[in-house]
Design an enzyme around this catalytic site. Structure first.
Site, PDB file in Angstrom:
ATOM      1  CD  GLU A   1      -3.144  -0.905   2.112  1.00 10.42           C
ATOM      2  OE1 GLU A   1      -3.077  -0.007   2.960  1.00 10.42           O
ATOM      3  OE2 GLU A   1      -4.084  -1.705   2.046  1.00 10.42           O
TER       4      GLU A   1
HETATM    5  C1  ADA Z   1      -4.196  -2.135   5.285  1.00 13.97           C
HETATM    6  C2  ADA Z   1      -2.833  -2.574   5.706  1.00 13.97           C
HETATM    7  C3  ADA Z   1      -2.810  -3.518   6.844  1.00 13.97           C
HETATM    8  C4  ADA Z   1      -3.990  -3.448   7.805  1.00 13.97           C
HETATM    9  C5  ADA Z   1      -5.318  -3.116   7.173  1.00 13.97           C
HETATM   10  C6  ADA Z   1      -6.403  -2.711   8.180  1.00 13.97           C
HETATM   11  O1  ADA Z   1      -4.737  -2.844   4.275  1.00 13.97           O
HETATM   12  O2  ADA Z   1      -2.114  -3.186   4.672  1.00 13.97           O
HETATM   13  O3  ADA Z   1      -1.601  -3.324   7.488  1.00 13.97           O
HETATM   14  O4  ADA Z   1      -3.708  -2.654   8.852  1.00 13.97           O
HETATM   15  O5  ADA Z   1      -5.173  -2.048   6.288  1.00 13.97           O
HETATM   16  O6  ADA Z   1      -6.731  -3.498   9.059  1.00 13.97           O
HETATM   17  O7  ADA Z   1      -6.901  -1.602   8.081  1.00 13.97           O
END
Ligand code: ADA
Length: 687
Positions: free
Chosen positions: A425
């Site tokens: 991300e």
């Molecule tokens: C994102 C990220 C994760 C996780 C998730 C969430 O996709 O990659 O680390 O935290 O969000 O739970 O919001």
């Protein structure tokens, strides 16, 4: 065929944490000793904390693995009364000191401090001499401390670890708590002056008939004299039969490393590695001179081949395999990230027992015990470096590359690993003109991963690409999907994936994350996002799973997350915890765990939904849905001794519960096996 290349010794960076062996006379030729116990610890900066005359008697006495953030990221009062008073968790320096006795008899040996991991900048001193620094919180690293050792004396080891924010060190920020400390095992390694650095086993060609195996062994000569000796490599099959022995002469100039590369062929019968049958071969490498063993290490590897197809998905050993996976964070209630090996292994067993065959180690390389467990339990792995959310500039890029190098060189031999992940991300809300930093870094990391290991695929996880075409850089596109949680509806998931597939037809697709939060034991009759009820979480996963299996181009999926985990920034109905786990922070499964177990396993199981919803209410005469998760052919439900009938899937009944106590019993039958589950619901009538 074999090849020897020599290079002048530079820095000894990493060791594989393979077991040391005993020589013929049963004296260990190398000694790898855990030095976890009885450290003095001080939370905070200390001026010249390495000085011998510094009085550390008032410092706390701790054992490793250790973190100074077990408690402070969590506000227990906040959990109880909903009022969060937590001022933020400590991010800064912590000092560790310990005196180690090194016997006189060890003079002439080479000594290394081997860290499995410390978060995230580590500086080491021995007897007041500065030894070196390691940057990064998730890889192993080692220091040659021989020049600073006083043999026959007590030697003071001082270590400063710092977990403060640092723009140049990935990750700059992420949705998880960045506990500081020496949070994995620490070893003292003693070897002879000429010794094996590591052994890399690669398996460029495997088939049921034969396997081409490359064994690369760097041997270091730290002495001032040239070395002439032999290196013997022995391979044993999973039944412990020796299938191959190869001995070569080695000559190494002073202060140099010789890299011995053997191209070997193992012929039939080949025992393949797979999640169902995770058979491991063993390699033993022995360095000797004039028949005397100087060093010896052993390790495991596996024989398997695999491929991805953009339309058909994943193939292992020539057969289709749906990747049924979970993500896993390493921390745990009461431990932070300082989790002992037994509990890492327990986690991996729980994942396996749910029927998963795939795990994404998000967002960073994990403990060696985790990778070993994946090999021996049969869990395929996507492992990644912690480039999360944002990227920095030159120094950040250099650190990210170093993390990639460490991850691949340290974990190369694990047959469980099929994917190297490069980032997560990093296309978010940056200004358009800055997006190229992420794209360029992706390119550089993919190239590096392929140079170091041409046998694995590379992947990244994103939730949008903003027209950058970044997804075209890795062979695998990982998509993080939260429709029906942060926004949208469950069914948006399938539509969005179909659109993306049209945009990237050549890409292999994996759902790298999908999940919804819940508090174990919290249930509501009419759930909605984001109420953190187990009901909504269950509804989310059921609908996503239906849509995943309808799409053959989705090679696999990873639930976000197997376990609740510490995330300081998160606020659900448990502050500072990301609650999307299939099990809670203490590893107790939620209902949704049994949903997956019922669809992913064969061994007969049964679970009445829900063991944590035992007080229910409704109006007189109202029928309630009772559901049973089971992989049986048929299930019979009895309430207060009366059968509501036996039925095939779906195991759902409508039942009118009576006021007071209701005993529910479900009996599942699968061929000759009968399994049973019981709960008691107390039911009250509301107006
Ligand atoms: C994102 C990220 C994760 C996780 C998730 C969430 O996709 O990659 O680390 O935290 O969000 O739970 O919001």
């Amino acid at each position: 065929m074999f090849r020897i290349t020599t290079r002048t010794m530079i820095v000894v960076g990493v060791f594989l944490f393979w077991s040391s062996c005993a020589s013929e006379d049963s004296k260990p030729v190398r000694s790898l000793q855990r030095i976890n116990n009885s450290w003095r610890f001080h939370k905070g900066e200390v001026n010249a904390g390495y000085q011998a005359d510094l009085n550390d008697r008032r410092w706390e006495r701790v054992n490793l693995p250790h973190t100074w953030n077990v408690d402070d990221p969590f506000d227990r009062r906040g959990i109880e009364d909903g009022y969060d008073i937590s001022p933020g968790y400590y991010r800064g320096s912590g000092w560790y000191r310990k005196a180690v006795n090194i016997p006189k008899s060890n003079a002439g040996k080479r000594l290394y401090l081997v860290f499995e991991g410390a978060n995230k900048v580590t500086d080491v001193w021995v007897n007041e001499f500065y030894v070196g620094e390691h940057i990064g919180g998730y890889s192993g690293f080692s220091f040659d401390i021989t020049p600073y050792i006083a043999f026959g004396k007590r030697n003071l080891i001082a270590v400063r670890v710092n977990n403060a924010y640092h723009y140049d060190i990935p990750p700059q920020s992420a949705d998880y708590t960045m506990y500081g400390g020496i949070y994995r095992d620490l070893y003292l390694l003693e070897t002879t002056t000429v010794h094996i650095e590591w052994v890399h086993v690669q398996t460029p060609e495997v088939s049921p008939e034969r396997a081409h195996v490359t064994v690369t062994t760097p041997v270091i000569n730290t002495s001032k004299e040239s070395f002439d000796g032999q290196l013997e490599t022995v391979i044993q099959d999973p039944q412990k039969r020796i299938v191959l022995t190869r001995s070569v002469d080695v000559s190494i100039p002073p202060d140099s490393t010789a890299e011995i590369q053997l191209d070997l062929e193992i012929s039939a019968p080949i025992t393949l590695w797979s999640p169902e049958a995770p058979h491991l071969y063993a390699v033993q490498v022995r360095l000797s001179r004039d028949q005397v063993t100087l060093d010896e290490i052993t390790g495991n590897f596996g024989l398997r081949w695999f491929s991805f197809d953009p339309d058909q998905g994943f193939y292992l050993n020539g057969e289709y395999l749906r990747l049924k996976g979970v993500n896993r964070h390493q921390d745990r209630a009461g431990y932070g990230n300082a989790v002992p090996n037994e509990l890492h292994i327990e986690d991996m067993r729980l994942i396996k027992s749910m029927g998963a065959n795939f795990v994404r180690l998000a967002h960073y390389p994990q403990d060696p015990a985790v990778l070993d467990a994946c090999d021996s339990l049969g869990l395929l792995v996507w492992e990644e470096i912690p480039v999360v959310r944002s990227v920095g500039r030159e120094a950040f890029i250099a650190n990210a590359k170093q993390m990639m190098r460490e991850m691949i060189t340290q974990h190369l031999n694990h047959p469980s690993i099929i994917i190297w992940g490069v980032m997560n991300e990093v296309i978010r809300d940056q200004p358009d003109e800055e997006l190229h930093w992420s794209v360029d870094l992706c390119q550089a990391l993919v190239q590096l991963a392929h140079n170091l290991d041409p046998s694995r695929y590379t992947a990244q996880a994103q939730f949008k690409d903003r027209g950058t075409d970044i997804m075209g850089i890795t062979e695998i596109s990982g998509w993080n999907c939260y429709y029906g949680w942060y926004s949208g509806t469950f069914d948006d998931f399938g539509d969005v994936m179909d659109e993306r597939k049209q945009a990237y037809p050549e890409q292999v697709f994996i759902i790298s994350e999908y999940g919804a939060g819940s508090k174990r034991g919290y249930h509501v009759e009419d759930s909605k996002a984001p109420d953190f009820s187990e009901n909504w979480q269950l509804a989310f996963h059921k609908r996503y799973w239906e849509q995943i299996v309808q799409r053959p181009y989705i090679a696999g999926s990873c639930v976000w997350n197997m376990f609740d985990f510490g995330s300081y920034e998160k606020g659900g109905n448990i502050p500072h915890i990301n609650q999307k786990g299939l099990a809670d922070f203490a590893r107790v499964p939620k209902d949704v765990f049994y949903f997956y177990q019922s669809i992913w396993t064969e061994e007969p199981m049964i679970y009445i939904v829900s063991h944590t919803w035992l007080q229910r209410a409704g109006v007189e005469g109202e029928a309630k849905q009772i559901e049973v998760f089971s992989n049986c052919d048929s299930v019979e439900l009895l309430i207060n001794g009366e059968s509501l009938g036996t039925r095939p899937q779906p195991f759902i009944w409508r039942a009118t519960l009576k006021k007071g106590t209701n005993h529910l019993r479900a009996i599942g039958r699968k061929e000759q096996t009968v399994v049973e589950d019981k709960i008691t619901i107390r039911y009250s009538l509301s107006d």
